[in-house]
Design an enzyme around this catalytic site. Structure first.
Site, PDB file in Angstrom:
ATOM      1  N   PHE A  77      -7.124 -34.694 -45.090  1.00  0.00           N
ATOM      2  CA  PHE A  77      -6.112 -35.733 -45.315  1.00  0.00           C
ATOM      3  C   PHE A  77      -5.149 -35.819 -44.131  1.00  0.00           C
ATOM      4  O   PHE A  77      -4.746 -36.907 -43.723  1.00  0.00           O
ATOM      5  CB  PHE A  77      -5.346 -35.464 -46.616  1.00  0.00           C
ATOM      6  CG  PHE A  77      -6.214 -35.550 -47.846  1.00  0.00           C
ATOM      7  CD1 PHE A  77      -6.680 -36.777 -48.300  1.00  0.00           C
ATOM      8  CD2 PHE A  77      -6.586 -34.403 -48.538  1.00  0.00           C
ATOM      9  CE1 PHE A  77      -7.489 -36.868 -49.430  1.00  0.00           C
ATOM     10  CE2 PHE A  77      -7.388 -34.478 -49.665  1.00  0.00           C
ATOM     11  CZ  PHE A  77      -7.848 -35.707 -50.111  1.00  0.00           C
ATOM     12  N   CYS A  78      -4.812 -34.661 -43.555  1.00  0.00           N
ATOM     13  CA  CYS A  78      -3.938 -34.636 -42.368  1.00  0.00           C
ATOM     14  C   CYS A  78      -4.670 -35.213 -41.160  1.00  0.00           C
ATOM     15  O   CYS A  78      -4.092 -35.933 -40.348  1.00  0.00           O
ATOM     16  CB  CYS A  78      -3.498 -33.203 -42.057  1.00  0.00           C
ATOM     17  SG  CYS A  78      -2.619 -32.407 -43.421  1.00  0.00           S
ATOM     18  N   TYR A  91      -1.692 -29.125 -42.095  1.00  0.00           N
ATOM     19  CA  TYR A  91      -2.613 -28.045 -41.725  1.00  0.00           C
ATOM     20  C   TYR A  91      -3.627 -28.747 -40.832  1.00  0.00           C
ATOM     21  O   TYR A  91      -4.180 -29.784 -41.224  1.00  0.00           O
ATOM     22  CB  TYR A  91      -3.372 -27.462 -42.929  1.00  0.00           C
ATOM     23  CG  TYR A  91      -2.550 -27.047 -44.117  1.00  0.00           C
ATOM     24  CD1 TYR A  91      -1.322 -26.405 -43.969  1.00  0.00           C
ATOM     25  CD2 TYR A  91      -3.020 -27.285 -45.412  1.00  0.00           C
ATOM     26  CE1 TYR A  91      -0.590 -26.026 -45.081  1.00  0.00           C
ATOM     27  CE2 TYR A  91      -2.294 -26.898 -46.526  1.00  0.00           C
ATOM     28  CZ  TYR A  91      -1.075 -26.275 -46.363  1.00  0.00           C
ATOM     29  OH  TYR A  91      -0.352 -25.903 -47.457  1.00  0.00           O
ATOM     30  N   CYS A 137      -7.003 -29.719 -42.471  1.00  0.00           N
ATOM     31  CA  CYS A 137      -6.983 -30.497 -43.723  1.00  0.00           C
ATOM     32  C   CYS A 137      -7.497 -31.913 -43.460  1.00  0.00           C
ATOM     33  O   CYS A 137      -6.996 -32.593 -42.568  1.00  0.00           O
ATOM     34  CB  CYS A 137      -5.551 -30.513 -44.267  1.00  0.00           C
ATOM     35  SG  CYS A 137      -5.127 -31.945 -45.251  1.00  0.00           S
TER      36      CYS A 137
END
Length: 282
Positions: A19-20, A14, A17
């Site tokens: 973390f992404c 996403y 996001c």
């Protein structure tokens, strides 16, 4: 430097996001080409091939296809592979085994052992980390980005109904939604996240004004980098720099980001990170 086409990467993500965003910052800084598959956060049919149902997921092909899960494992494994060509990527990934653990809330989750370690031999370790403290510091702040900084994002970007709506407007614009689905996500999602952020605030024992926690954390990071270094990694970012930058970047364009820039000392470091990633990225 890898030979062209020797490592094929596909990132399932996403866009908003944190973390992404960490993984993208790492791949961009290292000039690694990768394809992006934007996952629909409601249906998630793009990752139906995977029993692991979270993002980011990185599919890597360095001779044989391999799935890497968890942002910190992805970063540690690929970084190890770039430094040490002794082991196959498959072997490197096996050094980060998943372990089932139960949270305080009684929820079963997968954790990954060694995820902040680079799996290097003694000679490689000395080359990358000339003194032991450098490695310890990098691991400490990578963990801090995952365990603390990331939990300040939602309570800050969904702090008020107005901010929650602006955040979801951005999420829908940047994400993969159908027209009706997008409208539904924007209004219902904004309302839901406004209330969820209050729960998160309580769970992580944040102050009434969550901005104070964000400002304190960000200034703590700037203080750790210090005045005598451009980055925590010295003249170039290390994995902690890339993690913190990746997490903070998801707030760009939102009120929380503008407030952070005005009320903390992060701006010079943040701008240096932007410049170096644009320069080294592809």
């Amino acid at each position: 430097q890898l030979p062209a086409g020797s490592l094929q990467l596909t990132l399932y993500q996403y866009k908003t996001c944190p973390f992404c965003s960490k993984v993208r910052a790492f791949l961009d800084y290292h000039g690694l080409p990768y394809e992006i598959v934007e996952v629909n956060p409601i249906m998630r049919k793009e990752i139906k091939f995977s029993s692991y149902r979270k993002v980011p997921i990185l599919l890597a092909n360095a001779g044989s296809p391999l799935q890497l899960n968890d942002s910190s494992v992805i970063i540690s494994a690929i970084k190890t592979y770039l430094i040490s060509r002794r082991n196959s990527l498959e072997e490197i990934v096996s050094f980060y085994p998943p372990v089932k653990t139960v949270t305080e809330q009684g929820k079963e989750v997968l954790e990954y052992e060694n995820k902040y370690w680079l799996m290097l031999d003694e000679k490689e370790t000395k080359r990358v980390y000339p003194v032991k403290e450098v490695r310890v510091e990098e691991m400490k702040w990578r963990k801090w980005a995952d365990d603390w900084l990331v939990h300040l994002i939602s309570p800050n970007v969904y702090r008020t109904p107005k901010e929650a709506l602006a955040s979801f407007d951005y999420i829908v614009r940047e994400g993969k939604f159908g027209t009706l689905e997008g409208l539904f996500a924007k209004y219902v999602g904004a309302a839901a996240m406004f209330f969820i952020s209050k729960r998160l605030k309580k769970r992580h024992q944040l102050r009434d004004d969550v901005r104070e926690d964000l400002y304190e954390a960000v200034n703590q990071w700037v203080k750790a980098v210090g005045k005598n270094r451009l980055f925590m990694g010295g003249n170039q970012p290390n994995l902690a720099d890339l993690a913190v930058y990746g997490v903070l970047r998801v707030m760009e364009g939102l009120e929380a980001f503008d407030d952070m820039m005005v009320h903390t000392n992060i701006q010079p470091w943040y701008q240096r990170m932007e410049e170096v990633i644009q320069k080294t990225g592809i």
